[in-house]
Design an enzyme around this catalytic site. Structure first.
Site, PDB file in Angstrom:
ATOM      1  N   LYS A  52       0.848  -1.192   0.000  1.00 33.41           N
ATOM      2  CA  LYS A  52       0.000   0.000   0.000  1.00 33.41           C
ATOM      3  C   LYS A  52       0.883   1.242   0.000  1.00 33.41           C
ATOM      4  O   LYS A  52       1.857   1.313   0.743  1.00 33.41           O
ATOM      5  CB  LYS A  52      -0.881  -0.010   1.245  1.00 33.41           C
ATOM      6  N   ARG A  96     -10.029   0.257   7.180  1.00 39.35           N
ATOM      7  CA  ARG A  96      -9.115  -0.652   7.873  1.00 39.35           C
ATOM      8  C   ARG A  96      -8.747  -0.098   9.249  1.00 39.35           C
ATOM      9  O   ARG A  96      -8.699  -0.822  10.232  1.00 39.35           O
ATOM     10  CB  ARG A  96      -7.867  -0.894   7.028  1.00 39.35           C
ATOM     11  N   GLN A 124     -12.034   9.433  10.784  1.00 37.86           N
ATOM     12  CA  GLN A 124     -11.973   8.331  11.734  1.00 37.86           C
ATOM     13  C   GLN A 124     -13.063   8.410  12.794  1.00 37.86           C
ATOM     14  O   GLN A 124     -13.472   7.377  13.333  1.00 37.86           O
ATOM     15  CB  GLN A 124     -10.590   8.228  12.373  1.00 37.86           C
TER      16      GLN A 124
END
Length: 188
Positions: A52, A96, A124
């Site tokens: 990533k 994730r 978040q």
């Protein structure tokens, strides 16, 4: 929910020595306060591994662009050929990270959660609440504190329409961090 399960299994595999997770490579672009992280991982025996590349440019918010972006490249573990290119747009990173919070709440939060404090109003805040609602679905009150009161108010107005959060849950702006965390069962 599927991402929480995947993170849970990956964390367990890593703790048993069943996963490869090299150190993060970081590149900074100081002229724009930018950070680029390169991360990789492989669960031993799995048919794929992933790399990533994620960027964080916080000043993008000022010009109407997302602050984070990136991509994940999935490779065949048998021959190293690329199998998939996933443009992140921040979503994979956000989900994730939220899922990791869900795993933590699964094992560390009380069985019954009523009051939740959220410190911060960014993406978040949403993804962590989504994950918490999966592993501890009964919370009834969320107090939000943010450095920018207007952003906290916008988040409080948005959250009741977000699917997956508990029905009847109340959301309120907290005037201080101390007020937000007072009597909180979980602090995000």
């Amino acid at each position: 929910a599927a991402c929480i399960e995947a993170c849970d299994k990956a964390f367990a595999a890593y703790s048993r020595g069943g996963a490869a997770l090299p150190g993060v490579i970081q590149l900074n672009v100081p002229e724009r306060q930018g950070e680029i992280h390169v991360k990789a991982g492989h669960l031993h025996g799995a048919p794929f591994y992933a790399v990533k590349v994620a960027s964080l440019f916080p000043q993008n918010v000022e010009i109407g662009l997302p602050s984070s972006d990136g991509m994940v490249v999935v490779f065949d573990a048998e021959n190293g050929e690329p199998a998939a290119f996933l443009l992140d747009g921040g979503y994979l990173t956000h989900i994730r990270t939220g899922a990791a919070g869900g795993v933590a709440a699964r094992y560390l939060a009380p069985e019954q959660v009523w009051n939740v404090a959220v410190i911060g109003t960014g993406d978040q805040a949403r993804y962590q609440l989504d994950a918490l609602a999966i592993v501890r679905p009964g919370f009834t009150n969320v107090r939000i504190w943010g450095r920018h009161a207007d952003r906290a108010a916008r988040l409080v107005a948005e959250l009741p329409q977000r699917t997956g959060l508990p029905d009847g849950c109340t959301f309120e702006v907290s005037p201080s961090v101390e007020d937000a965390v007072h009597d909180a069962d979980v602090v995000i």
